[in-house]
Design a protein around this motif. Sequence first.
Motif, PDB file in Angstrom:
ATOM      1  N   ARG A  32      -6.441   7.067  -1.270  1.00 48.30           N
ATOM      2  CA  ARG A  32      -6.385   6.028   0.011  1.00 48.30           C
ATOM      3  C   ARG A  32      -7.301   6.321   1.171  1.00 48.30           C
ATOM      4  NH1 ARG A  32       0.129   5.159  -0.492  1.00 48.30           N
ATOM      5  NH2 ARG A  32       0.130   3.474  -1.580  1.00 48.30           N
ATOM      6  N   LYS A  33      -7.780   7.562   1.259  1.00 45.04           N
ATOM      7  CA  LYS A  33      -8.641   8.050   2.506  1.00 45.04           C
ATOM      8  C   LYS A  33     -10.353   7.667   1.790  1.00 45.04           C
ATOM      9  CE  LYS A  33      -5.643  11.398   4.252  1.00 45.04           C
ATOM     10  NZ  LYS A  33      -5.300  12.981   4.423  1.00 45.04           N
ATOM     11  N   ASP A  34     -10.452   7.445   0.861  1.00 49.65           N
ATOM     12  CA  ASP A  34     -11.770   7.274   0.088  1.00 49.65           C
ATOM     13  C   ASP A  34     -12.206   5.707   0.136  1.00 49.65           C
ATOM     14  OD1 ASP A  34     -13.984   6.902  -1.654  1.00 49.65           O
ATOM     15  OD2 ASP A  34     -13.221   8.616  -2.945  1.00 49.65           O
ATOM     16  N   ASP A  35     -13.179   5.423   1.062  1.00 48.19           N
ATOM     17  CA  ASP A  35     -13.416   4.194   1.139  1.00 48.19           C
ATOM     18  C   ASP A  35     -13.963   3.395  -0.284  1.00 48.19           C
ATOM     19  OD1 ASP A  35     -12.471   4.084   3.674  1.00 48.19           O
ATOM     20  OD2 ASP A  35     -14.593   4.417   4.521  1.00 48.19           O
ATOM     21  N   ALA A  36     -14.789   4.415  -0.880  1.00 44.03           N
ATOM     22  CA  ALA A  36     -15.375   3.855  -2.252  1.00 44.03           C
ATOM     23  C   ALA A  36     -14.244   3.403  -3.017  1.00 44.03           C
ATOM     24  CB  ALA A  36     -16.340   4.899  -2.767  1.00 44.03           C
ATOM     25  N   ARG A  37     -13.162   4.372  -3.125  1.00 47.17           N
ATOM     26  CA  ARG A  37     -11.955   4.008  -4.259  1.00 47.17           C
ATOM     27  C   ARG A  37     -11.406   2.757  -3.872  1.00 47.17           C
ATOM     28  NH1 ARG A  37      -9.897   8.162  -7.268  1.00 47.17           N
ATOM     29  NH2 ARG A  37      -8.430   6.528  -8.145  1.00 47.17           N
ATOM     30  N   ALA A  38     -11.232   2.456  -2.396  1.00 48.82           N
ATOM     31  CA  ALA A  38     -10.744   1.073  -2.151  1.00 48.82           C
ATOM     32  C   ALA A  38     -11.234   0.109  -2.189  1.00 48.82           C
ATOM     33  CB  ALA A  38     -10.226   1.356  -0.779  1.00 48.82           C
ATOM     34  N   GLU A  63      -4.214  -2.705  -3.429  1.00 51.68           N
ATOM     35  CA  GLU A  63      -3.299  -1.514  -2.975  1.00 51.68           C
ATOM     36  C   GLU A  63      -2.567  -1.019  -4.077  1.00 51.68           C
ATOM     37  OE1 GLU A  63      -1.062  -2.693   0.560  1.00 51.68           O
ATOM     38  OE2 GLU A  63      -2.942  -2.960   1.536  1.00 51.68           O
ATOM     39  N   ARG A  64      -1.964  -2.102  -5.034  1.00 52.63           N
ATOM     40  CA  ARG A  64      -1.115  -1.309  -6.109  1.00 52.63           C
ATOM     41  C   ARG A  64      -1.978  -0.955  -7.245  1.00 52.63           C
ATOM     42  NH1 ARG A  64       0.974  -6.866  -4.820  1.00 52.63           N
ATOM     43  NH2 ARG A  64       0.344  -7.534  -6.720  1.00 52.63           N
ATOM     44  N   TYR A  65      -3.172  -1.820  -7.231  1.00 54.51           N
ATOM     45  CA  TYR A  65      -4.101  -1.250  -8.575  1.00 54.51           C
ATOM     46  C   TYR A  65      -4.259   0.064  -8.391  1.00 54.51           C
ATOM     47  CZ  TYR A  65      -8.115  -0.931 -11.444  1.00 54.51           C
ATOM     48  OH  TYR A  65      -9.342  -0.652 -12.330  1.00 54.51           O
ATOM     49  N   LEU A  66      -4.609   0.417  -7.103  1.00 53.81           N
ATOM     50  CA  LEU A  66      -5.233   1.892  -6.795  1.00 53.81           C
ATOM     51  C   LEU A  66      -4.230   2.710  -7.346  1.00 53.81           C
ATOM     52  CD1 LEU A  66      -7.614   3.645  -5.713  1.00 53.81           C
ATOM     53  CD2 LEU A  66      -6.273   3.520  -3.491  1.00 53.81           C
ATOM     54  N   GLU A  67      -2.810   2.577  -6.815  1.00 48.66           N
ATOM     55  CA  GLU A  67      -1.751   3.416  -7.460  1.00 48.66           C
ATOM     56  C   GLU A  67      -1.647   3.631  -8.955  1.00 48.66           C
ATOM     57  OE1 GLU A  67       2.998   4.226  -6.649  1.00 48.66           O
ATOM     58  OE2 GLU A  67       1.802   2.706  -5.753  1.00 48.66           O
ATOM     59  N   ARG A  68      -1.701   2.351  -9.699  1.00 47.68           N
ATOM     60  CA  ARG A  68      -1.487   2.222 -10.838  1.00 47.68           C
ATOM     61  C   ARG A  68      -2.774   2.628 -11.840  1.00 47.68           C
ATOM     62  NH1 ARG A  68       2.767   1.529 -14.229  1.00 47.68           N
ATOM     63  NH2 ARG A  68       3.550   0.280 -12.126  1.00 47.68           N
ATOM     64  N   ASP A  69      -3.997   2.734 -11.297  1.00 51.88           N
ATOM     65  CA  ASP A  69      -5.023   3.576 -12.112  1.00 51.88           C
ATOM     66  C   ASP A  69      -4.894   4.962 -11.808  1.00 51.88           C
ATOM     67  OD1 ASP A  69      -7.330   2.689 -13.209  1.00 51.88           O
ATOM     68  OD2 ASP A  69      -8.470   3.619 -11.398  1.00 51.88           O
ATOM     69  N   ILE A  70      -4.418   5.334 -10.797  1.00 52.59           N
ATOM     70  CA  ILE A  70      -4.126   6.905 -10.826  1.00 52.59           C
ATOM     71  C   ILE A  70      -3.150   7.428 -11.673  1.00 52.59           C
ATOM     72  CG2 ILE A  70      -3.542   8.737  -9.161  1.00 52.59           C
ATOM     73  CD1 ILE A  70      -4.977   7.411  -7.139  1.00 52.59           C
ATOM     74  N   LEU A  71      -2.189   6.582 -11.674  1.00 54.04           N
ATOM     75  CA  LEU A  71      -0.885   6.820 -12.636  1.00 54.04           C
ATOM     76  C   LEU A  71      -1.520   6.921 -14.235  1.00 54.04           C
ATOM     77  CD1 LEU A  71       2.040   7.568 -13.133  1.00 54.04           C
ATOM     78  CD2 LEU A  71       2.508   4.704 -12.996  1.00 54.04           C
TER      79      LEU A  71
END
Length: 284
Positions: A32-38, A63-71
Amino acid sequence: MSSLTSAVSWGRRHIPDVAVPAITRTRLARARKDDARAAKAHREMDFLLGGVSTPAEVDRAAERYLERDILRSELRWHPKLITFQEVEGVANLVAARKRGRGVVISFLHHGHYEGAVASVCRADQPMLVVVSPEMLAPDAPEFLKQHVRTGTVSGGRPLDATVGAKGMLAALAEGEVLAIASDVPGRTPIRFLGVDRLGSFGAARLATGAGAPVVSMTAHPDADGRPYLRLSEPLDPRDFASPDDLLLEMVRLQEAPVLAWPEAYHQPTLRWGAVQPAGSAAAS
């Protein structure tokens, strides 16, 4: 593969399953601190939903995609957590198999598809799943090798896509169940979620050529967010005027589940091609 990569892969496979949520939370806090990932997460969801959703809805999905992708990137190393998904509609697959012409299972890279085929194999019987040749190469990246391990843990067998239509038709003629993704790079125009895209005609063409029924496999979250699968009633190619009409119905059956759980679509920009404007250099 380097010794370091090998050690890291071994470590990820041997982390206790119960530690996955904590690891995911730690990685998510960094992401969430990585602008490129967001930005990447937003591009993925805008590509998928831009034709049917408001900008605010795309923002929330990103926002939800970022969490799901890491999971997702953690769960592939923990097959027990994604290869026992509940499967609704197994009777539909059994009925399709009994017709004796083989069966095509049509799916998208949605939900925790890495463990989907293995889950269906547990619920019914082993099947074939078409995979790209790089997934089976001796020098494949370790995450792809793990993808294959996870997908075949309950007896499913990978089928190298280079066998071509002839090899796949032969498998169907022998009564095999063949799982094929329709959202792979291709040249077939497909209208999906309000946007003209390019996908694959393979599953519909094979089903029509073999006279094999098609069962659509869709992904859903339960009330607690756990993934489960649903198998549709069989589609008989003979009930459609053309393979194109069959493909349209196969894709239509996927739209509502994807729209209901968009963050679970894995890298849609990788799966679908974009239709180029007429006269553009890419289209020439």
